[in-house]
Design an enzyme around this catalytic site. Structure first.
Site, PDB file in Angstrom:
ATOM      1  N   TRP A  16      -9.506   8.961   0.178  1.00  0.00           N
ATOM      2  CA  TRP A  16      -9.690   8.117   1.364  1.00  0.00           C
ATOM      3  C   TRP A  16     -11.056   7.441   1.386  1.00  0.00           C
ATOM      4  O   TRP A  16     -11.254   6.476   2.120  1.00  0.00           O
ATOM      5  CB  TRP A  16      -9.462   8.939   2.642  1.00  0.00           C
ATOM      6  N   ARG A  57       0.337  16.788  13.080  1.00  0.00           N
ATOM      7  CA  ARG A  57       1.187  15.953  12.217  1.00  0.00           C
ATOM      8  C   ARG A  57       1.630  16.622  10.917  1.00  0.00           C
ATOM      9  O   ARG A  57       1.238  17.721  10.593  1.00  0.00           O
ATOM     10  CB  ARG A  57       0.462  14.661  11.886  1.00  0.00           C
ATOM     11  N   ASP A  58       2.429  15.844  10.183  1.00  0.00           N
ATOM     12  CA  ASP A  58       2.862  16.140   8.816  1.00  0.00           C
ATOM     13  C   ASP A  58       3.772  17.370   8.734  1.00  0.00           C
ATOM     14  O   ASP A  58       3.484  18.330   7.996  1.00  0.00           O
ATOM     15  CB  ASP A  58       1.644  16.295   7.880  1.00  0.00           C
ATOM     16  N   PHE A 112       4.564   8.547  10.103  1.00  0.00           N
ATOM     17  CA  PHE A 112       3.582   9.254   9.272  1.00  0.00           C
ATOM     18  C   PHE A 112       4.297  10.277   8.379  1.00  0.00           C
ATOM     19  O   PHE A 112       5.519  10.378   8.361  1.00  0.00           O
ATOM     20  CB  PHE A 112       2.540   9.934  10.170  1.00  0.00           C
ATOM     21  N   GLU A 115      -4.509  18.422   6.707  1.00  0.00           N
ATOM     22  CA  GLU A 115      -3.349  17.523   6.720  1.00  0.00           C
ATOM     23  C   GLU A 115      -2.299  18.020   5.721  1.00  0.00           C
ATOM     24  O   GLU A 115      -2.591  18.837   4.848  1.00  0.00           O
ATOM     25  CB  GLU A 115      -3.787  16.097   6.322  1.00  0.00           C
ATOM     26  N   ASP A 165       0.336   9.124   0.979  1.00  0.00           N
ATOM     27  CA  ASP A 165       1.002  10.402   0.687  1.00  0.00           C
ATOM     28  C   ASP A 165       2.447  10.326   0.198  1.00  0.00           C
ATOM     29  O   ASP A 165       3.257   9.585   0.771  1.00  0.00           O
ATOM     30  CB  ASP A 165       1.078  11.258   1.962  1.00  0.00           C
ATOM     31  N   TRP A 224       0.824  -1.218   0.000  1.00  0.00           N
ATOM     32  CA  TRP A 224       0.000   0.000   0.000  1.00  0.00           C
ATOM     33  C   TRP A 224       0.850   1.257   0.000  1.00  0.00           C
ATOM     34  O   TRP A 224       1.880   1.310   0.668  1.00  0.00           O
ATOM     35  CB  TRP A 224      -0.850  -0.009   1.272  1.00  0.00           C
ATOM     36  N   MET A 225       0.382   2.298  -0.715  1.00  0.00           N
ATOM     37  CA  MET A 225       1.027   3.612  -0.651  1.00  0.00           C
ATOM     38  C   MET A 225      -0.030   4.695  -0.456  1.00  0.00           C
ATOM     39  O   MET A 225      -1.065   4.658  -1.110  1.00  0.00           O
ATOM     40  CB  MET A 225       1.790   3.867  -1.951  1.00  0.00           C
TER      41      MET A 225
END
Ligand code: FRU
Length: 558
Positions: free
Chosen positions: A392, A253-254, A200, A305, A144, A141-142
């Site tokens: 998503w 995050r990110d 992440f 995000e 971002d 799976w991939m």
């Protein structure tokens, strides 16, 4: 005699490839498996995607836990195998989740017959929907794109990767490199989980000879961590002082990091719930809060995000402007995930949006364009981005197995004005012209179609099964639309069949369409509109009909 013994040894080693492993059943959800030590390079784990996960603790020769994985071990059918590289692992301690009683005794699960020790893992492509000129992971799976940077002639692309299944889980940073943004070379995994959490999304910066990665450790809470590479981004050493930044907010995050010359500081922008927070640092490790942006601005239909903040190549607009990319899920114009952006100014401390708060701008008006971020340090002042080509709403269900998801083609961003507003322009990167091949009469599953538009143009791509994609440019309404309701397999999610519509911000004259097995990316040749959609036709579209316009089809050299 001695000689015979050696020959036998060699044969034993060989026959180990594909050897089976015997389970020790300890309870109705608990099994141990002796896998080592050093019998083979990999244990190949059979996966059944519709099952619950089994939590696997990998123990080393001292009974210490080397790693934890969640794998959907096969109960009654094998969808595919995933390799776990043993590296001295001795025992797998496996706990099944979900209600196994209804499925029969754990000792009878098909996985025990199908787990194998092997020195090799076959990554030969088995998928008819695997793109030819888009980046995909070899397997697994991939989501971002992460940490992209350019250095010494090489484009580095890391990505959210599950190497132990083709659905989201076990996040690591996979790694690929390219010298032309089109042909990608798979590299060994760059970052994997530790006891702070799984890895992440994040970014990389170059600092002299070092490449510094910032990522979110997603454990019980999300914290920011850093890792340093001294070999150009091939291997990373995690900083011993991690985490470098924490918060009591659950969605934190990110990290996106860049150097700001004006204050001579490193800047980190983070997605925090439904706003972006800006931090700064002198030494890359100690981060001070500067400001937040977002309250009341743009779309708030979901969590913000994957931010990216940069000074845009000014192009036609003149004068420096900054762009804040803000990926949002859900809340996209057609449901699920999408990329909005804000145009304004940044002074090293604060981002000020120049539009009224209610204005929402989307970078791409398709349904399969998310987590867009740019390459750090791209040459010639370019701002090159990639997006994850999925949504998503159904990304885990699209009809592929060996791998799931591709990235968009590379795109160059700029600015343009329409009415009172400044917008971000999006064009296919110039590298896509280098792979343009000969003209051809019919569309194929790997081609580029250039359409000269009239005021009203209808473009229909279809196959002999009657599956079709209808695209319409309406010059009066200044819109472009793509209808994939009859495009092929649309059955895997109710959210998949749809018509997407984009404003064209004035008249547009020429479209460029990129087709690659399961995707269509449409661009106004001048950059005023982009639309990215997945399609899963049961056979390739082989007919092109254009009403009110003229099309030329090009092969794409691969
Ligand atoms: C966006 C995202 C990020 C997160 C990553 C996890 O698609 O949810 O916010 O870091 O995916 O895989």
């Amino acid at each position: 005699m001695k000689r015979l013994f050696l020959t036998l040894m060699a044969m034993t080693t060989l026959t180990l490839a594909g050897a089976q492993v015997t389970p020790m059943v300890l309870g109705d959800k608990h099994v141990m498996l002796r896998v080592g030590a050093d019998k083979a390079k990999y244990v190949l784990l059979p996966v059944q995607e519709t099952e619950d996960i089994a939590a696997i603790a990998v123990l080393d020769g001292r009974n210490e836990m080397a790693q934890r994985l969640n794998v959907k071990l096969a109960i009654d059918r094998v969808d595919y195998w995933v390799p776990y590289e043993l590296k001295g692992a001795r025992l797998l301690d496996i706990e099944f989740h979900g209600d196994r009683r209804q499925k029969g005794a754990v000792g009878e699960f098909v996985c025990w017959k199908e787990i194998k020790l092997s020195d090799t893992f076959d990554t030969t492509n088995r998928e008819r929907f695997r793109p030819a000129y888009h980046h995909t992971p070899l397997y697994g799976w991939m989501n971002d794109p992460n940490g992209m940077f350019y250095k010494d002639g090489v484009w580095h692309l890391y990505y959210q990767w599950n190497p132990y299944g083709s659905q989201w889980e076990n996040m690591t940073w996979g790694h690929s490199t390219s010298t032309d943004l089109v042909h990608w070379q798979a590299q060994p995994m760059a970052l994997e989980a530790d006891w702070l959490g799984s890895v992440f999304s994040g970014s990389c910066v170059t600092n002299g000879n070092e490449v510094v990665a910032y990522y979110t450790s997603a454990g019980m809470n999300q914290t920011q961590a850093m890792a340093v590479s001294r070999d150009g981004g091939m291997t990373f050493t995690k900083y011993a002082g991690n985490p470098v930044l924490t918060s009591d907010k659950p969605d934190f995050r990110d990290p996106n990091v860049f150097w700001y010359e004006g204050t001579k500081r490193w800047i980190m922008i983070l997605a925090v719930g439904q706003e972006m927070q800006i931090y700064s640092s002198k030494d890359m490790k100690d981060w001070q809060y500067e400001s937040a942006f977002g309250q009341g601005y743009g779309n708030h239909g979901g969590v913000w995000e994957c931010p990216d903040l940069f000074e845009a190549p000014s192009g036609a607009v003149g004068g420096a402007k900054w762009v804040l990319l803000c990926n949002i899920n859900p809340g996209g114009p057609f449901g699920g995930s999408a990329t909005q952006y804000f145009v304004g100014q940044f002074d090293g401390h604060k981002f000020n949006c120049e539009s009224m708060p209610k204005v929402t701008k989307w970078l791409d008006y398709g349904k399969d364009h998310y987590a867009t971020v740019s390459f750090y340090n791209a040459p010639d002042n370019r701002r090159v981005v990639l997006a994850w080509m999925s949504n998503w709403q159904y990304a885990n269900q699209v009809p592929t197995k060996q791998f799931r998801s591709a990235n968009s083609i590379p795109r160059d961003l700029g600015l343009f004005t329409h009415g009172e507003e400044t917008y971000v322009s999006v064009v296919p990167s110039k590298e896509m012209l280098d792979v343009r091949g000969a003209k051809t009469k019919k569309p194929t599953e790997v081609c580029e179609i250039v359409v000269d538009l009239k005021n009203q143009t209808e473009i229909v791509l279809s196959n002999t099964k009657g599956e079709q994609v209808v695209m319409t440019y309406d010059g009066a309404k200044q819109t472009f639309s793509m209808d994939r309701t009859k495009s092929g397999d649309v059955s895997f999610s109710e959210a998949f069949p749809c018509v997407t519509v984009a404003p064209t911000h004035g008249t547009i004259r020429q479209l460029r369409l990129f087709i690659d097995h399961c995707s269509i990316e449409a661009f106004d040749a001048e950059g005023k509109m982009a639309m990215t959609n997945l399609v899963f036709p049961s056979e390739p579209y082989s007919s092109l009909k254009v009403k009110g316009g003229k099309a030329v089809i090009y092969e794409i050299k691969n």
